[in-house]
Motif scaffolding. Structure first.
Motif, PDB file in Angstrom:
ATOM      1  N   ARG A  48      57.332  28.547  30.743  1.00 48.55           N
ATOM      2  CA  ARG A  48      57.277  29.503  31.737  1.00 48.55           C
ATOM      3  C   ARG A  48      58.951  29.649  32.121  1.00 48.55           C
ATOM      4  N   MET A  49      59.709  28.531  31.968  1.00 43.50           N
ATOM      5  CA  MET A  49      61.292  28.465  32.148  1.00 43.50           C
ATOM      6  C   MET A  49      61.842  29.418  30.946  1.00 43.50           C
ATOM      7  N   LYS A  50      61.217  28.919  29.620  1.00 47.27           N
ATOM      8  CA  LYS A  50      61.586  29.643  28.410  1.00 47.27           C
ATOM      9  C   LYS A  50      61.406  31.279  28.639  1.00 47.27           C
ATOM     10  N   GLU A  51      60.103  31.756  29.114  1.00 47.96           N
ATOM     11  CA  GLU A  51      60.019  32.890  29.257  1.00 47.96           C
ATOM     12  C   GLU A  51      61.084  33.678  30.284  1.00 47.96           C
ATOM     13  N   LEU A  52      61.461  33.137  31.421  1.00 52.83           N
ATOM     14  CA  LEU A  52      62.188  33.514  32.427  1.00 52.83           C
ATOM     15  C   LEU A  52      63.692  33.742  31.478  1.00 52.83           C
ATOM     16  N   ASP A  53      64.021  32.633  30.935  1.00 50.57           N
ATOM     17  CA  ASP A  53      65.437  32.792  30.128  1.00 50.57           C
ATOM     18  C   ASP A  53      65.233  33.935  29.322  1.00 50.57           C
ATOM     19  N   ASP A  54      64.347  34.170  28.379  1.00 46.63           N
ATOM     20  CA  ASP A  54      64.402  35.185  27.473  1.00 46.63           C
ATOM     21  C   ASP A  54      64.324  36.298  28.233  1.00 46.63           C
ATOM     22  N   GLU A  55      63.601  36.632  29.435  1.00 45.48           N
ATOM     23  CA  GLU A  55      63.723  38.078  30.355  1.00 45.48           C
ATOM     24  C   GLU A  55      65.033  38.165  30.798  1.00 45.48           C
ATOM     25  N   PHE A  56      65.821  37.252  31.316  1.00 49.79           N
ATOM     26  CA  PHE A  56      67.097  37.270  31.815  1.00 49.79           C
ATOM     27  C   PHE A  56      67.986  37.781  30.692  1.00 49.79           C
ATOM     28  N   GLU A  57      67.796  37.051  29.397  1.00 54.65           N
ATOM     29  CA  GLU A  57      68.745  37.616  28.465  1.00 54.65           C
ATOM     30  C   GLU A  57      68.536  38.909  27.780  1.00 54.65           C
ATOM     31  N   ASP A  62      67.504  40.582  36.600  1.00 51.34           N
ATOM     32  CA  ASP A  62      68.778  40.825  37.020  1.00 51.34           C
ATOM     33  C   ASP A  62      69.303  39.187  37.532  1.00 51.34           C
ATOM     34  N   GLU A  63      70.374  38.926  37.815  1.00 49.26           N
ATOM     35  CA  GLU A  63      70.784  37.646  37.973  1.00 49.26           C
ATOM     36  C   GLU A  63      70.097  36.900  39.307  1.00 49.26           C
ATOM     37  N   ASP A  64      70.059  37.740  40.344  1.00 50.47           N
ATOM     38  CA  ASP A  64      69.541  37.271  41.579  1.00 50.47           C
ATOM     39  C   ASP A  64      67.925  37.052  41.554  1.00 50.47           C
ATOM     40  N   ASN A  65      67.248  38.061  40.727  1.00 48.92           N
ATOM     41  CA  ASN A  65      65.757  37.661  40.515  1.00 48.92           C
ATOM     42  C   ASN A  65      65.520  36.682  39.804  1.00 48.92           C
ATOM     43  N   TYR A  66      66.396  36.365  38.450  1.00 51.29           N
ATOM     44  CA  TYR A  66      66.290  35.249  37.644  1.00 51.29           C
ATOM     45  C   TYR A  66      66.410  33.796  38.450  1.00 51.29           C
ATOM     46  N   ARG A  67      67.359  33.872  39.359  1.00 52.88           N
ATOM     47  CA  ARG A  67      67.821  32.573  39.844  1.00 52.88           C
ATOM     48  C   ARG A  67      66.541  32.390  40.990  1.00 52.88           C
ATOM     49  N   GLN A  68      65.900  33.277  41.658  1.00 50.14           N
ATOM     50  CA  GLN A  68      65.017  33.228  42.527  1.00 50.14           C
ATOM     51  C   GLN A  68      63.708  32.597  42.033  1.00 50.14           C
ATOM     52  N   LEU A  69      63.300  33.359  40.698  1.00 53.67           N
ATOM     53  CA  LEU A  69      62.343  32.778  39.958  1.00 53.67           C
ATOM     54  C   LEU A  69      62.200  31.330  39.657  1.00 53.67           C
ATOM     55  N   LYS A  70      63.604  31.144  39.337  1.00 53.11           N
ATOM     56  CA  LYS A  70      63.679  29.774  38.692  1.00 53.11           C
ATOM     57  C   LYS A  70      63.518  28.482  39.589  1.00 53.11           C
ATOM     58  N   GLU A  71      63.945  29.094  41.057  1.00 49.37           N
ATOM     59  CA  GLU A  71      63.943  28.111  41.985  1.00 49.37           C
ATOM     60  C   GLU A  71      62.318  27.668  42.403  1.00 49.37           C
TER      61      GLU A  71
END
Length: 422
Positions: A48-57, A62-71
């Motif tokens: 799931r972490m790799k999926e979030l990284d891929d979607e962010f790249e 956006d950066e705020d949603n990416y950081r929130q989902l990661k936390e």
């Protein structure tokens, strides 16, 4: 009995091994299951972490949603795989588990067997069972008696320190008319009770009797030697006196036979065969052409004493053979270790019985029941025929002292309700 015991012991050992081996064999499986779940959670986290990284790249997040989902993902991971959880380090490998299992299987049964051989009491248990079975043997089970006697003999040879067992073995051989074996058993009894002269003399006298029967009434050297040893310990041993009287009578030495048999009447007036002995005395007088003297009660009979009703507790009725010797005696109150002031001898077959203890039952002119104010009364059934108490004898006594009084006093009730253990 032996097979039943070891089968039960084996079942218990298997149960004990199950408690030892279950944690050893199954602990690894539980630890592996927990490790598999943890690994699966970690793999899902990384995916799931790799999926979030891929979607962010890719600009999907956006950066705020990416950081929130990661936390949020990190928090979920902490719930599934706590950081404080450490892998179980002390988990034996399968080879170690097998080694522990093999050692347990070999050591535990072996140790149990060895320790029981050292400290167990199977021989005593088997002797007791054999003796109980023999006591219950009747005419309908006569064919089984030989096997029971053989079993008892084997167990006594393995653990010989059992006077009751040897006495029963000798009596059983006598009933089977195996007189040589009976004599041997009574000699073994004599060895076991050699610290008690009275009991040893009785055993040797019984041995002489068995040898006498075996020789069909001939006074052989073996019979003579057994009689000599018995009388060396007790000149008035009744079995030896009886044999000497029979031998003298057969040799037409009637006066000598009378002396031996009258001595039995004097020292054992309540002997189970007293009627036959008196008949032999009368016949000896008749052979001499003399009139037998009238049988009179002892000069001291009557007067102060105690009357006793003796009975046997129901719990022991089926355990006591009818020919077991019964002693009823009175000692002065406050002197329980002193000599009896009066003694009566009967057999278990006479029970229940009411009897009078007075000066006619005294053992010594200087110790009579009439000289005491109160006495303690005891009744004992002796397996060996010895007046001395031995383990296995049955006994009963009156708890409170009994007043010595005239013949019109009410009898005292006495129940034989205990079996001596030492």
């Amino acid at each position: 009995m032996t097979n039943t015991f070891w089968i039960a012991a084996t079942v218990l050992i298997i149960i004990a091994l199950a408690f030892v081996l279950f944690p050893v064999l199954f602990q690894r499986s539980n630890a592996r299951a927990r490790a598999d779940i943890r690994n699966q959670n970690l793999m899902a986290y990384r995916t799931r972490m790799k999926e979030l990284d891929d979607e962010f790249e890719a600009g999907i997040l956006d950066e705020d949603n990416y950081r929130q989902l990661k936390e949020e993902l990190a928090g979920s991971m902490l719930d599934d795989v706590p950081e404080s959880e450490q892998p179980r380090s002390v988990v034996p490998g399968r080879k170690s588990a097998i080694a522990v299992a093999l050692v347990s299987v070999l050591v535990l049964p072996g140790a149990a067997y060895y320790l029981y051989q050292e400290w167990g009491a199977m021989d005593r248990v088997e002797q007791y069972i054999a003796m109980q079975q023999m006591q219950q043997t009747d005419a309908g089970r006569q064919a089984q008696m030989t096997d029971l006697v053989a079993q008892l003999r084997d167990r006594l040879e393995a653990a010989p320190d059992n006077p009751d067992g040897w006495a029963m073995l000798g009596q059983s051989y006598m009933r089977l008319e195996q007189y040589q074996e009976a004599a041997w058993a009574f000699r073994q009894l004599a060895k076991v009770v050699q610290d008690n002269d009275q009991a040893e003399s009785v055993a040797l006298g019984l041995s002489a009797q068995a040898l006498f029967f075996d020789s069909q009434g001939a006074m052989t050297e073996a019979v003579t030697e057994a009689i000599r040893k018995a009388r060396a310990l007790n000149p008035d041993e009744v079995n030896a006196l009886g044999l000497l009287g029979i031998n003298a009578f057969s040799q037409q030495n009637y006066r000598e036979a009378i002396e031996y048999w009258e001595r039995i009447v004097t020292v054992a007036p309540d002997h189970p065969q007293i009627a036959s002995i008196r008949g032999g005395i009368n016949e000896a007088y008749n052979r001499l052409g003399e009139t037998p003297p009238e049988v009179q009660a002892p000069a001291d009979a009557g007067g102060p004493g105690v009357t006793v009703e003796v009975s046997l507790a129901d719990a022991f009725r089926d355990q006591v053979p009818a020919d077991t010797t019964l002693f009823v005696f009175a000692r002065e109150a406050g002197n329980s270790s002193g000599p009896p002031l009066a003694v009566a001898r009967l057999t278990a077959g006479d029970l229940p019985v009411t009897l009078r203890l007075d000066d006619g039952n005294s053992m010594s002119p200087r110790a009579k029941i009439s000289s005491a104010d109160e006495v303690l009364v005891t009744a004992r059934l002796s397996r060996s025929g010895s007046v001395s108490a031995q383990a296995g004898d049955w006994q009963g006594s009156v708890d409170e002292p009994v007043v010595v009084s005239g013949e019109d006093a009410d009898p005292v009730r006495l129940v034989i309700d205990q079996q001596l253990t030492n």
